[in-house]
Motif scaffolding. Structure first.
Motif, PDB file in Angstrom:
ATOM      1  N   GLU A 214       2.548   1.687  -3.488  1.00  0.00           N
ATOM      2  CA  GLU A 214       1.634   2.212  -4.493  1.00  0.00           C
ATOM      3  C   GLU A 214       1.342   3.683  -4.248  1.00  0.00           C
ATOM      4  OE1 GLU A 214       0.542   0.922  -7.278  1.00  0.00           O
ATOM      5  OE2 GLU A 214       1.773  -0.859  -6.863  1.00  0.00           O
ATOM      6  N   HIS A 215       1.238   4.047  -2.950  1.00  0.00           N
ATOM      7  CA  HIS A 215       0.976   5.452  -2.614  1.00  0.00           C
ATOM      8  C   HIS A 215       2.128   6.338  -3.086  1.00  0.00           C
ATOM      9  CE1 HIS A 215      -0.250   9.035  -0.500  1.00  0.00           C
ATOM     10  NE2 HIS A 215       0.919   9.036   0.188  1.00  0.00           N
ATOM     11  N   ILE A 216       3.366   5.886  -2.886  1.00  0.00           N
ATOM     12  CA  ILE A 216       4.529   6.667  -3.318  1.00  0.00           C
ATOM     13  C   ILE A 216       4.601   6.735  -4.841  1.00  0.00           C
ATOM     14  CG2 ILE A 216       7.054   6.717  -3.320  1.00  0.00           C
ATOM     15  CD1 ILE A 216       6.985   5.599  -0.514  1.00  0.00           C
ATOM     16  N   ARG A 217       4.294   5.626  -5.494  1.00  0.00           N
ATOM     17  CA  ARG A 217       4.310   5.638  -6.973  1.00  0.00           C
ATOM     18  C   ARG A 217       3.310   6.637  -7.526  1.00  0.00           C
ATOM     19  NH1 ARG A 217       4.630  -0.913  -8.128  1.00  0.00           N
ATOM     20  NH2 ARG A 217       6.925  -1.121  -7.882  1.00  0.00           N
ATOM     21  N   ARG A 218       2.110   6.678  -6.894  1.00  0.00           N
ATOM     22  CA  ARG A 218       1.113   7.672  -7.342  1.00  0.00           C
ATOM     23  C   ARG A 218       1.571   9.085  -7.025  1.00  0.00           C
ATOM     24  NH1 ARG A 218      -2.537   4.104  -4.943  1.00  0.00           N
ATOM     25  NH2 ARG A 218      -2.834   5.575  -3.235  1.00  0.00           N
ATOM     26  N   LEU A 219       2.220   9.229  -5.878  1.00  0.00           N
ATOM     27  CA  LEU A 219       2.612  10.536  -5.407  1.00  0.00           C
ATOM     28  C   LEU A 219       3.635  11.190  -6.329  1.00  0.00           C
ATOM     29  CD1 LEU A 219       1.934  12.338  -2.958  1.00  0.00           C
ATOM     30  CD2 LEU A 219       4.019  11.483  -1.861  1.00  0.00           C
ATOM     31  N   ILE A 220       4.599  10.391  -6.834  1.00  0.00           N
ATOM     32  CA  ILE A 220       5.635  10.994  -7.693  1.00  0.00           C
ATOM     33  C   ILE A 220       5.106  11.359  -9.070  1.00  0.00           C
ATOM     34  CG2 ILE A 220       7.468   9.762  -6.477  1.00  0.00           C
ATOM     35  CD1 ILE A 220       7.649   7.864  -8.845  1.00  0.00           C
ATOM     36  N   LYS A 221       3.924  10.819  -9.454  1.00  0.00           N
ATOM     37  CA  LYS A 221       3.336  11.150 -10.758  1.00  0.00           C
ATOM     38  C   LYS A 221       2.525  12.441 -10.715  1.00  0.00           C
ATOM     39  CE  LYS A 221       4.809   7.389 -12.804  1.00  0.00           C
ATOM     40  NZ  LYS A 221       5.844   7.453 -13.865  1.00  0.00           N
TER      41      LYS A 221
ATOM     42  N   GLY B 244      -3.979   4.628   6.951  1.00  0.00           N
ATOM     43  CA  GLY B 244      -3.345   3.311   6.874  1.00  0.00           C
ATOM     44  C   GLY B 244      -2.056   3.297   6.120  1.00  0.00           C
ATOM     45  N   ILE B 245      -1.630   4.481   5.649  1.00  0.00           N
ATOM     46  CA  ILE B 245      -0.388   4.570   4.868  1.00  0.00           C
ATOM     47  C   ILE B 245       0.657   5.225   5.744  1.00  0.00           C
ATOM     48  CG2 ILE B 245       0.701   5.449   2.789  1.00  0.00           C
ATOM     49  CD1 ILE B 245      -1.429   3.337   2.317  1.00  0.00           C
ATOM     50  N   GLU B 246       1.884   4.690   5.714  1.00  0.00           N
ATOM     51  CA  GLU B 246       2.972   5.269   6.480  1.00  0.00           C
ATOM     52  C   GLU B 246       3.239   6.678   5.988  1.00  0.00           C
ATOM     53  OE1 GLU B 246       6.256   2.681   6.017  1.00  0.00           O
ATOM     54  OE2 GLU B 246       5.047   0.880   6.364  1.00  0.00           O
TER      55      GLU B 246
ATOM     56  N   ARG C 295      11.940   4.998 -10.780  1.00  0.00           N
ATOM     57  CA  ARG C 295      11.191   3.752 -10.717  1.00  0.00           C
ATOM     58  C   ARG C 295      11.513   3.107  -9.366  1.00  0.00           C
ATOM     59  NH1 ARG C 295      12.913   1.612 -16.778  1.00  0.00           N
ATOM     60  NH2 ARG C 295      12.076   3.436 -17.904  1.00  0.00           N
ATOM     61  N   ILE C 296      10.477   2.764  -8.632  1.00  0.00           N
ATOM     62  CA  ILE C 296      10.644   2.308  -7.248  1.00  0.00           C
ATOM     63  C   ILE C 296      10.079   0.911  -7.096  1.00  0.00           C
ATOM     64  CG2 ILE C 296      10.161   2.820  -4.826  1.00  0.00           C
ATOM     65  CD1 ILE C 296       9.752   5.727  -5.631  1.00  0.00           C
ATOM     66  N   ASP C 297      10.850   0.036  -6.430  1.00  0.00           N
ATOM     67  CA  ASP C 297      10.401  -1.300  -6.044  1.00  0.00           C
ATOM     68  C   ASP C 297      10.803  -1.521  -4.586  1.00  0.00           C
ATOM     69  OD1 ASP C 297       9.210  -2.482  -8.420  1.00  0.00           O
ATOM     70  OD2 ASP C 297      11.210  -2.273  -9.306  1.00  0.00           O
ATOM     71  N   SER C 298       9.965  -2.269  -3.852  1.00  0.00           N
ATOM     72  CA  SER C 298      10.283  -2.529  -2.443  1.00  0.00           C
ATOM     73  C   SER C 298       9.596  -3.809  -1.996  1.00  0.00           C
ATOM     74  CB  SER C 298       9.832  -1.360  -1.549  1.00  0.00           C
ATOM     75  OG  SER C 298      10.185  -1.588  -0.209  1.00  0.00           O
TER      76      SER C 298
ATOM     77  N   GLU D 244       0.823  -1.203   0.000  1.00  0.00           N
ATOM     78  CA  GLU D 244       0.000   0.000   0.000  1.00  0.00           C
ATOM     79  C   GLU D 244       0.858   1.254   0.000  1.00  0.00           C
ATOM     80  OE1 GLU D 244      -0.293  -2.473   2.034  1.00  0.00           O
ATOM     81  OE2 GLU D 244      -2.235  -3.403   1.598  1.00  0.00           O
ATOM     82  N   THR D 245       1.909   1.254   0.846  1.00  0.00           N
ATOM     83  CA  THR D 245       2.796   2.424   0.893  1.00  0.00           C
ATOM     84  C   THR D 245       3.536   2.605  -0.422  1.00  0.00           C
ATOM     85  OG1 THR D 245       3.092   2.075   3.271  1.00  0.00           O
ATOM     86  CG2 THR D 245       4.681   3.508   2.166  1.00  0.00           C
TER      87      THR D 245
END
Length: 612
Positions: free
Chosen positions: A544-551, A564-566, A592-595, A541-542
């Motif tokens: 995906e939130h960061i991926r959306r945030l950088i766009k 519910g998101i850090e 590009r982020i992966d975790s 969830e975190t």
């Protein structure tokens, strides 16, 4: 003249070019068509004249053969010959003489009724007696016949057929002088001792002759002549020429006309009239047909009129088409020029909408895409400038007084060096270099990978000393990539997030490793700077939130985390880094982020592959 032509609008030039091209082609086609049509018509008329005169000569020969057979039947009639000789020997006209004369008349009547066109049959015996059988009433015999030219010709013919031609009135009947007759005859012989006993003269209706002559005519002004070897006109359709014996019958103009041989047809097209000639072998006559070329050209008048109508119609149609085509081509170009002037004045929001030819549509589409691209580039440059100013402002805000701070830090470093506190001195020196690097924005925040790695090393010196060996750094970047251009302050926010959010929360017994390396994708033409750690990672969830945030856009974005998101650290942060990469290199590049939770996080900086 070229300058004057260039001053015309494109519509005027297209109109003139189309009209001139159409008219040139039209005139060329019409001239060629008219010449070909004239040639064909002249050829057809020549063929027609040749065919007509051939048929006419054939008719003449058949007609003359029929007349010849009539004369031969009479001259070879032994009973007629005997009666004429006996009649000449009588001194008085008794009953026997009357019966003989009646018998002669009956024999002439039999020949007379053998053909419908015979008008009169006359026999003049050697003793001067005249025997006639005529359709019309009998007239008075011209007693001066012996001195006439026709009588002399018959006497001198030695039994051959003599064609005397057309005559105005009867040659022997002095009363019937109104009607034209065709006259021929021959000398009669006693075949027992081959002694002349008289002459035979036959007069026929000239209608078959004139009908055959009219078959040669092509136009109302055509003239047809039957001429003997002495240029004597035997018969003609020319009303200005007489065939009477008492008038001139020889015309020197026939001397220059082509004389055909037997079974030959001559066509002369080299003068101002079409001349055809052929021989009537039965009478050794030449048939001439003369047709003025002006009459032949008159046949082309309708063709010329038709061509003129067609040319006029095509001119009108070409003018209309030229106007429509030039307008259809010029109209979208005028719209395009008008919109280009708007672009020159700085208005990039307009667009040209046309539905024209494929090439013009392609040109307009390219122009619209170019204007849109220019507008996007201007917006991107504006956004980049704002981002740079904002980053610069944030960097300045993070320092109370940069120059004062790094000068003060330099002074503290030298004080610690005098006291031989190397560890703390290195930290202070690294901090001073970081402040100095972050406060220099003269080059519009553009730097190289080499400078970013140096800044990273200063930062990691501070972190490694603060965490007392819990974090180690591994850097593996080939020297050939060190001069690759990139936005300033790209690595530091990513390294800071990796340390603060991934490596610091690790347990004491688990060492943290931060790896930085570069890899090139030749096929995709990309250079990838990879920053990976073995920290605590983050949940799906975190991530995906960061991926959306950088766009999302950098400015105007809410910094509140979703339930519910850090929470995400505020500051320049990953979205700012991503958008500055996009502004500098384009939409295909950025972060590009992966975790994986409890395994670590990998951030990839994607840039264009530099040209070495």
């Amino acid at each position: 003249m070229l300058r004057r032509w260039n001053r015309h609008s494109i519509r005027s030039r297209l109109f003139l070019l189309f009209l001139i091209s159409t008219m040139t082609l039209l005139i060329l086609v019409c001239v060629l068509y008219y010449q070909k049509t004239t040639q064909i018509i002249h050829s057809k008329i020549s063929d027609l004249a040749e065919k007509n005169i051939s048929q006419t000569v054939g008719l003449f020969n058949l007609l003359l053969e029929g007349y010849d057979s009539v004369t031969k039947s009479l001259s070879s009639n032994s009973e007629l010959t005997r009666l004429i000789m006996e009649k000449d020997k009588e001194d008085v006209n008794g009953e026997v003489g009357f019966i003989s004369e009646r018998s002669i008349t009956n024999l002439l009547g039999a020949a007379y009724y053998s053909r419908d066109d015979i008008i009169g049959i006359h026999i003049i015996s050697a003793g001067g007696k005249v025997y006639s059988y005529e359709r019309r009433f009998a007239g008075i015999v011209d007693r001066n016949y012996s001195s006439t030219d026709w009588y002399r010709k018959l006497v001198e013919s030695n039994g051959k057929m003599v064609w005397l031609g057309l005559s105005q009135g009867s040659l022997i009947n002095s009363i019937l002088q109104q009607d034209t007759v065709f006259v021929f005859g021959r000398q009669l012989y006693d075949f027992n001792n081959y002694k002349p006993i008289g002459i035979l003269l036959i007069e026929t209706d000239p209608k078959p002759i004139m009908s055959a002559l009219s078959n040669v005519t092509i136009s109302p002004n055509s003239r047809v002549y039957i001429v003997d070897p002495d240029n004597r006109v035997i018969a003609t359709t020319d009303p200005g020429i007489s065939t009477d014996d008492d008038k001139q019958k020889r015309y020197p103009s026939f001397n220059g006309l082509p004389r055909p041989t037997d079974n030959e047809i001559v066509i002369d097209n080299g003068t101002d009239q079409l001349i055809v000639s052929a021989n009537a072998a039965m009478a050794n006559w030449t048939v001439f047909g003369l047709t003025p070329k002006a009459d032949i050209s008159a046949e082309l008048a309708q063709t010329r009129l038709y061509l003129l109508i067609v040319i006029a119609a095509v001119i009108v149609l070409s003018t209309v088409l030229a106007s429509l085509i030039s307008r259809n081509i010029a109209r979208p170009l005028k719209l395009l020029i008008r919109e280009m002037r708007q672009v020159e004045m700085g208005n990039f929001r307009g667009a040209v909408n046309v539905n024209s030819y494929e090439e013009i549509n392609s040109l307009v589409s390219s122009f619209n895409r170019m204007v849109l691209r220019m507008d996007e580039l201007i917006e991107r440059i504006t956004l980049s400038s704002i981002s740079e100013k904002n980053a610069e402002l944030q960097a300045l805000q993070s320092q109370v007084n940069p120059h004062f701070l790094y000068n003060t830090l330099d002074m503290i470093y030298w004080m610690l060096d005098e006291r031989e506190n190397d560890l703390l001195g290195r930290v202070i020196l690294s901090l001073s270099q970081m402040f100095r690097y972050s406060s220099h924005w003269e080059e519009a925040s553009k730097t190289t990978l080499r400078q970013e790695l140096d800044q990273m090393r200063h930062y990691m010196t501070i972190i490694e000393n603060r965490l007392e060996g819990r974090v180690t750094t591994e850097i593996d970047v080939e020297d050939r990539w060190l001069d690759a251009p990139m936005p300033k302050m790209t690595l530091q926010p990513i390294i800071e997030n990796a340390v603060k959010s991934g490596l610091e929360p690790l347990d004491q017994g688990r060492p943290g490793i931060l790896r930085v390396y570069a890899e090139a994708d030749e096929e995709a033409r990309e250079l990838r700077i990879v920053i990976s750690d073995n920290g605590i990672g983050m949940s799906e969830e975190t991530l995906e939130h960061i991926r959306r945030l950088i766009k999302e856009p950098v400015f105007g974005r809410s910094t509140q985390s979703e339930p519910g998101i850090e929470p995400v650290r505020r500051g320049i942060g990953l979205p700012n880094v991503h958008h500055r990469l996009v502004i500098m290199f384009g939409e295909s590049y950025g972060l590009r982020i992966d975790s994986v939770q409890e395994e670590g996080t990998t951030v990839v900086i994607v840039m264009p592959l530099p040209v070495l």
